[in-house]
Write an enzyme that holds these catalytic residues in place. Structure first.
Site, PDB file in Angstrom:
ATOM      1  N   GLU A   1       0.543  -1.106   0.201  1.00 27.87           N
ATOM      2  CA  GLU A   1       0.300   0.371  -0.221  1.00 27.87           C
ATOM      3  C   GLU A   1       1.026   1.665  -0.229  1.00 27.87           C
ATOM      4  O   GLU A   1       0.559   2.169  -0.763  1.00 27.87           O
ATOM      5  CB  GLU A   1      -1.186   0.547   1.356  1.00 27.87           C
ATOM      6  CG  GLU A   1      -2.235  -0.727   1.416  1.00 27.87           C
ATOM      7  CD  GLU A   1      -2.959  -0.917   0.376  1.00 27.87           C
ATOM      8  OE1 GLU A   1      -3.742   0.866  -0.104  1.00 27.87           O
ATOM      9  OE2 GLU A   1      -4.078  -1.336  -0.824  1.00 27.87           O
TER      10      GLU A   1
ATOM     11  N   SER B   1     -42.493 -36.095  36.793  1.00 28.46           N
ATOM     12  CA  SER B   1     -41.729 -36.466  38.638  1.00 28.46           C
ATOM     13  C   SER B   1     -40.307 -35.987  38.834  1.00 28.46           C
ATOM     14  O   SER B   1     -39.991 -36.131  40.269  1.00 28.46           O
ATOM     15  CB  SER B   1     -41.267 -38.425  38.497  1.00 28.46           C
ATOM     16  OG  SER B   1     -41.975 -39.377  38.338  1.00 28.46           O
TER      17      SER B   1
END
Length: 743
Positions: A83, A455
């Site tokens: 860049e 239960s």
């Protein structure tokens, strides 16, 4: 000569005009540099476990702010090589390149090749992407001002944290996690080079979307690094050949989507839109190891149930065009409608024979399934299979790969599962799995699913009975209620297994989940007394029936409510309130709010006598030693496990609730549209395996715990009983006068 002088004068006049325009018109109108001198990046809301594992992120932009000193030299070199190689040498502008760009504008073209890092910062922070001379001049002016206001390192820091890199990611740290699932400082040369190639065109060079173009750009970066002496020839060769696994999806350290969503809702309610942009961090009470184990346990056991109940057929069917390119397009389009469900991948069948199936994945890979990989769907491969079941070319199926890289046919379960674990002393969440897959169903079963407990509610009826003179040794007649009794005229409860043992102890009855015994106990102590007892454990009284069916858990609870209730037995009688968020900090680590763990065993939070909790614990331990939960002790090899299975009528819900040490946890399985899970399915086959697999990790390395015997109880006839009831005789027997009805 006059002509030359005239031209020079004209040129000087033009330059003067441009300079006047720049300094008198453009310069005064330039924006202030606050955005870069006082940089406040949009950082998303992040959510962590208590041991710093990232579990969620919410915001418009995925970004981690990383100071320049913490950015690895490898990543900086890779970026600068492609860049702006002279970044630390120039004053912000490559004048020759800039002039070339301006001339290109005047000719109607546009050339960005001369843009330096500083120019890109100016453009990204302050300008639009319009391609005009005016914008280019403003960019140059801003670039010069930025170079004067900031150091080179500060400029590079801005760029590397702000730049867009595709997939909603901003900055290289976030991109490293998104594309490669790792932090920035763990990138290889090949990975760093690929990321460095993205800024020029985040769409064209996106590794997840355009892997071929990303590879081409990566090679340019690697060659540039080599030419500039940043890497050696050997490193170049290795990086060029390195195979990269690219996800393109944000990676988290643990699977906790349901938790992340719970936290997001709470934080947004308090901080509104700032929650998504100001870098807030939320630390939960979860433990990464417990959460991971719970997630895998729910997934594995829900799939196991689903496999037990058969293959339902392909998810869809498409017509495969004869043209190869058109066929590939049709497959790609269809697979986008069937996203991956963790490791369960969608695939389109391309070829079928009696011994193998070939199918295309979304990745483009064609996989072969054979042998055991076809066993689950064997019925769908028969020539006489029904059309909606049969696997044919064009069928959309699910496949999964095992540790040995072998592919098998599977399917996404319709059934749901959930698991929650709490610290039994403080109420802090340790794990939450709200369902099989958050992306498929966002409904959190742990906190929001009101289901019959079956239960698993019985221990609370037994607890109430202890206060009425019952003890684990009380003998109760396990026979059907007399056909002449008033209750039997309206309701005739049966034991799940259809077996009746006659006189048995209350401890044995709980261990083997005898329905008739529970009903007899509730009838003896009074429905109203039991109804008033339930809120002590955090249950909502109005959600439980005021009749004898309450003994069989026909009311409604959520998994987390049930876990907190069992926590009362686990911690010696104290009510706990589940809590999730330990602290919230801002982007700089300053604490915005903090929740401390509540003091343990405060008398003002006692809801049942310590004697009651101790005796109930002894009975719940028997469940895991000799009763319906015996598989827990067998597989975990511990003697301090306590808990209770739960199966509702017609096996619509399967539960296991239990604890050991300071961990209390509940597992559940059922359909969102309630229906039977199967005649041979119980809490012990559905939920208990989830609980065992999860608790194996939670209890690893922890010594077994023994309860101290509280004052006020004595061992009578081999079992515990309140002293006052020993002296008064207590309840020795129940229902012995009744006999089974005649055959």
């Amino acid at each position: 000569m006059k002509w030359i002088i005239a031209m020079l004068a004209l040129a000087a006049s033009a330059v003067a005009g441009v300079l006047a325009y720049v300094f008198l018109v453009l310069a005064p109108d330039l924006p202030a540099l606050d955005a870069v001198t006082d940089y406040k990046p949009k950082i998303p809301l992040r959510i962590y476990t208590s041991d710093n594992a990232l579990i969620g992120e919410f915001g418009e932009e995925h970004r981690d702010f990383v100071p320049i000193k913490s950015i690895p030299p490898l990543m900086k070199n890779a970026l600068l090589s492609i860049e702006d190689a002279r970044f630390y040498e120039h004053g912000g502008i490559d004048f020759i390149g800039a002039a070339r760009a301006v001339l290109a504008d005047l000719r109607g073209g546009f050339h960005q090749g001369a843009s330096t890092i500083t120019m890109q910062v100016a453009r990204n922070f302050f300008l639009t992407q319009e391609k005009t001379v005016n914008r280019k001049l403003r960019e140059i002016l801003l670039t010069l001002r930025i170079e004067q206001a900031l150091s080179k390192d500060q400029i590079l820091e801005l760029y590397m944290n702000q730049i867009y890199l595709g997939q909603r990611t901003h900055g290289f740290s976030s991109a490293a996690r998104t594309y490669f699932g790792k932090p920035l400082d763990q990138l290889t040369i090949a990975e760093a080079a690929m990321l460095a190639g993205v800024p020029q065109n985040p769409v064209r060079h996106n590794p997840a979307v355009n892997p071929q173009r990303a590879k081409q750009r990566q090679m340019l970066v690697l060659k540039s690094m080599l030419n500039k002496g940043m890497i050696t020839e050997a490193q170049f060769d290795q990086a060029s050949k390195e195979h990269l696994t690219i996800t393109g999806k944000q990676q988290f350290d643990a699977h906790a989507d349901y938790v992340a969503e719970l936290v997001r809702q709470r934080v947004v309610a308090e901080y509104k839109d700032l929650a998504y942009t100001s870098g807030i961090k939320v630390y939960t009470t979860l433990l990464k190891a417990d959460q991971d184990a719970a997630y895998e346990a729910v997934r594995r056991n829900v799939l196991a149930y689903d496999q037990r109940h058969g293959y339902r057929g392909p998810e869809a069917f498409i017509r495969l065009p004869a043209d190869e390119e058109a066929r590939d397009d049709a497959i790609d389009e269809e697979l986008r409608k069937h996203p991956a469900n963790d490791k369960l991948l969608a695939a389109v069948v391309t070829d079928v024979s009696s011994k193998s199936v070939h199918a295309d994945l979304a990745s483009g890979e064609n996989v072969e399934l054979s042998g055991d990989g076809l066993r689950f769907a064997a019925s769908a491969l028969q020539s006489n299979a029904k059309s909606d079941l049969k696997i044919v070319p064009g069928a959309v199926i699910r496949v999964v790969q095992d540790a040995k890289k072998r592919w098998s046919i599977t399917q996404i379960p319709e059934v749901e599962g959930a698991y929650v674990a709490l610290n039994a002393e403080t109420g802090a969440y340790r794990a939450i799995v709200g369902g099989f897959d958050f992306n498929r169903k966002k409904f959190n079963h742990v906190t929001s699913a009101w289901r019959q407990p079956g239960s698993s509610l019985k221990p609370f009826i037994y607890s109430a009975a202890l206060e009425k003179g019952f003890s684990p040794a009380t003998m109760i007649n396990d026979v059907q209620l007399s056909a002449t009794s008033e209750e039997a005229l309206r309701w005739d409860p049966r034991n799940d297994d259809g077996k009746y043992d006659g006189p048995i102890s209350m401890k044995t009855a709980l261990a083997h989940s005898k329905n008739v015994v529970s009903v007899r106990i509730l009838k003896a102590i009074g429905v109203d007394a039991a109804h008033q007892w339930l809120p002590r454990f955090g249950f909502e009284k109005e959600k439980h029936p005021g009749n004898l069916t309450m003994a069989l858990g026909t009311g409604s609870v959520t998994p987390v409510q049930l876990a907190a209730a069992y926590g009362v037995f686990a911690n010696g009688g104290y009510q706990i309130t589940p809590w999730l968020i330990s602290k919230i900090t801002d982007a700089r680590g300053n604490i915005l709010s903090e929740n401390k763990a509540p003091a343990i065993a405060q008398e003002d939070s006692r809801v049942i006598d310590s004697r009651n909790a101790f005796i109930m614990d002894s009975m719940l331990r028997e469940v895991t030693r000799s009763g319906t939960g015996a598989a827990a002790s067998q597989k975990l090899g511990r003697r301090d496990l306590a808990g209770k299975t739960g199966t509702t009528s017609d096996a619509v819900d399967g539960w296991f609730a239990g604890y050991a040490g300071n961990v209390v946890a509940v597992a559940w399985m059922g359909y969102d549209d309630p229906k039977s899970l199967g005649g041979r399915e119980f809490g012990a086959t559905l939920a208990l395996p989830i609980w065992i697999d999860s608790m194996r990790v939670s209890l690893a390395g922890k010594a077994e715990t023994q309860r101290m015997v509280p004052d006020g109880i004595s061992n009578s006839e081999g079992d515990w009983m309140y002293n006052e009831f020993i002296n008064s005789g207590g309840i020795k027997t129940l229902g012995m006068e009744e006999t089974p009805p005649a055959e």
